[in-house]
Write a protein that holds these residues in place. Structure first.
Motif, PDB file in Angstrom:
ATOM      1  N   PRO A   1      -0.003  25.559 -24.108  1.00  0.00           N
ATOM      2  CA  PRO A   1      -0.548  26.846 -23.681  1.00  0.00           C
ATOM      3  C   PRO A   1      -0.846  27.802 -24.827  1.00  0.00           C
ATOM      4  O   PRO A   1      -0.237  27.728 -25.898  1.00  0.00           O
ATOM      5  CB  PRO A   1       0.558  27.411 -22.777  1.00  0.00           C
ATOM      6  N   ALA A   2      -1.770  28.717 -24.572  1.00  0.00           N
ATOM      7  CA  ALA A   2      -2.177  29.698 -25.588  1.00  0.00           C
ATOM      8  C   ALA A   2      -1.115  30.763 -25.820  1.00  0.00           C
ATOM      9  O   ALA A   2      -1.146  31.439 -26.849  1.00  0.00           O
ATOM     10  CB  ALA A   2      -3.495  30.357 -25.166  1.00  0.00           C
TER      11      ALA A   2
ATOM     12  N   ALA B   1      -9.230  27.564 -26.575  1.00  0.00           N
ATOM     13  CA  ALA B   1     -10.046  26.475 -26.030  1.00  0.00           C
ATOM     14  C   ALA B   1     -11.307  26.283 -26.861  1.00  0.00           C
ATOM     15  O   ALA B   1     -11.736  25.141 -27.110  1.00  0.00           O
ATOM     16  CB  ALA B   1     -10.407  26.768 -24.568  1.00  0.00           C
ATOM     17  N   ARG B   2     -11.890  27.370 -27.312  1.00  0.00           N
ATOM     18  CA  ARG B   2     -13.077  27.288 -28.166  1.00  0.00           C
ATOM     19  C   ARG B   2     -12.728  26.641 -29.507  1.00  0.00           C
ATOM     20  O   ARG B   2     -13.477  25.798 -30.019  1.00  0.00           O
ATOM     21  CB  ARG B   2     -13.665  28.690 -28.375  1.00  0.00           C
TER      22      ARG B   2
ATOM     23  N   MET C   1     -12.814  38.302 -25.377  1.00  0.00           N
ATOM     24  CA  MET C   1     -12.341  36.935 -25.143  1.00  0.00           C
ATOM     25  C   MET C   1     -10.819  36.906 -25.233  1.00  0.00           C
ATOM     26  O   MET C   1     -10.232  37.369 -26.207  1.00  0.00           O
ATOM     27  CB  MET C   1     -12.940  35.999 -26.198  1.00  0.00           C
ATOM     28  N   ASP C   2     -10.131  36.368 -24.179  1.00  0.00           N
ATOM     29  CA  ASP C   2      -8.676  36.320 -24.231  1.00  0.00           C
ATOM     30  C   ASP C   2      -8.226  35.166 -25.118  1.00  0.00           C
ATOM     31  O   ASP C   2      -9.019  34.336 -25.561  1.00  0.00           O
ATOM     32  CB  ASP C   2      -8.086  36.212 -22.827  1.00  0.00           C
ATOM     33  N   ASP C   3      -6.918  35.135 -25.393  1.00  0.00           N
ATOM     34  CA  ASP C   3      -6.388  34.137 -26.308  1.00  0.00           C
ATOM     35  C   ASP C   3      -6.609  32.719 -25.800  1.00  0.00           C
ATOM     36  O   ASP C   3      -6.860  31.794 -26.579  1.00  0.00           O
ATOM     37  CB  ASP C   3      -4.890  34.384 -26.528  1.00  0.00           C
TER      38      ASP C   3
ATOM     39  N   ARG D   1     -12.375  22.888 -29.112  1.00  0.00           N
ATOM     40  CA  ARG D   1     -13.674  22.206 -29.045  1.00  0.00           C
ATOM     41  C   ARG D   1     -14.278  22.045 -30.433  1.00  0.00           C
ATOM     42  O   ARG D   1     -14.870  21.015 -30.753  1.00  0.00           O
ATOM     43  CB  ARG D   1     -14.625  22.974 -28.125  1.00  0.00           C
ATOM     44  N   ARG D   2     -14.130  23.062 -31.258  1.00  0.00           N
ATOM     45  CA  ARG D   2     -14.661  22.992 -32.617  1.00  0.00           C
ATOM     46  C   ARG D   2     -13.905  21.962 -33.444  1.00  0.00           C
ATOM     47  O   ARG D   2     -14.506  21.220 -34.233  1.00  0.00           O
ATOM     48  CB  ARG D   2     -14.587  24.369 -33.271  1.00  0.00           C
ATOM     49  N   VAL D   3     -12.597  21.901 -33.283  1.00  0.00           N
ATOM     50  CA  VAL D   3     -11.794  20.896 -33.981  1.00  0.00           C
ATOM     51  C   VAL D   3     -12.301  19.496 -33.642  1.00  0.00           C
ATOM     52  O   VAL D   3     -12.480  18.643 -34.527  1.00  0.00           O
ATOM     53  CB  VAL D   3     -10.303  21.028 -33.606  1.00  0.00           C
TER      54      VAL D   3
END
Length: 231
Positions: A53-54, A8-9, A1-3, A12-14
């Motif tokens: 951005p990541a 983004a994951r 999984m890239d940064d 979503r959890r936040v």
């Protein structure tokens, strides 16, 4: 999984967090009752994740979303007067695609900058408790860890954010001096490969009274951008 996918994951959890009962009750009550000026809005009414951005080289850390700002729009510093000041300044120093931030779908892009907060839910009277700050800290720690490969500078807005950010940077792997440096506007602290800047918060109390002027804010952001290699 890239940064980018990992961040983004995390976002979503936040947005699904319900860890602080007082904040959950408040943010959802505000979203139900609304403000008359925004009666036709469907409020976000959830924790507000970071924005940007990541591969950001600069992170800006505030305090918490505003009840009728980020809690309404779902994006940090969007839809309130504090955000008006911050995004205008970011645009002025070449770090944002436009000077306004009114909704999550307005097309705003940040250039090498991510905006986040140590508390992700709107608190009553804009005052999270120390316990709520500490409960929310793991989200900031995880965000900083994901940003670490590219992050070169950070601007922390206000003493509350400063007190929350220093232990978060420590937990995320940076060496923070002891005793911990005190907050002051314009202060600059060197961490491991990262320059940390203090700035008065962009609250109406500060901007309306002249404690923080647009010029002062642009100066801190511009210096931080240079430290991050963005200018």
């Amino acid at each position: 999984m890239d940064d980018s996918s990992a961040l983004a994951r995390l976002d979503r959890r936040v947005a699904e967090c319900r860890a602080c009962p007082r904040l959950v009750e408040w943010r959802e009550e505000v979203a139900r009752t609304k403000r008359a000026a925004f009666a036709d809005w469907t409020y976000w009414g959830r924790p507000v994740p970071g924005f940007g951005p990541a591969d950001a080289r600069l992170v800006i850390i505030g305090l918490a979303p505003a009840a009728h700002g980020g809690n309404r729009t779902g994006r940090m510093f969007t839809g309130d007067r504090s955000g008006d000041v911050l995004y205008q300044a970011l645009y002025d120093v070449g770090l944002a695609s436009q000077p306004t931030s009114v909704s999550a779908g307005d097309g705003l892009e940040l250039y090498g900058v991510r905006v986040t907060a140590p508390v992700h839910c709107a608190p009553p009277a804009n005052k999270p408790t120390p316990g709520e700050r500490d409960t929310c800290r793991p989200w900031l720690v995880q965000e900083l860890r994901l940003l670490r490969p590219t992050l070169k500078a950070a601007v922390v807005l206000g003493a509350f954010g400063w007190q929350a950010a220093l232990p978060a940077f420590s937990e995320a792997g940076w060496s923070v001096p002891r005793p911990r440096p005190a907050f002051a506007h314009g202060t600059r602290v060197a961490l491991d490969g990262l320059d940390l800047f203090g700035c008065f918060h962009v609250s109406q109390r500060n901007t309306f009274t002249g404690r923080l002027t647009a010029e002062m804010l642009r100066e801190v952001l511009g210096t931080a951008a240079k430290a991050a290699g963005l200018r």
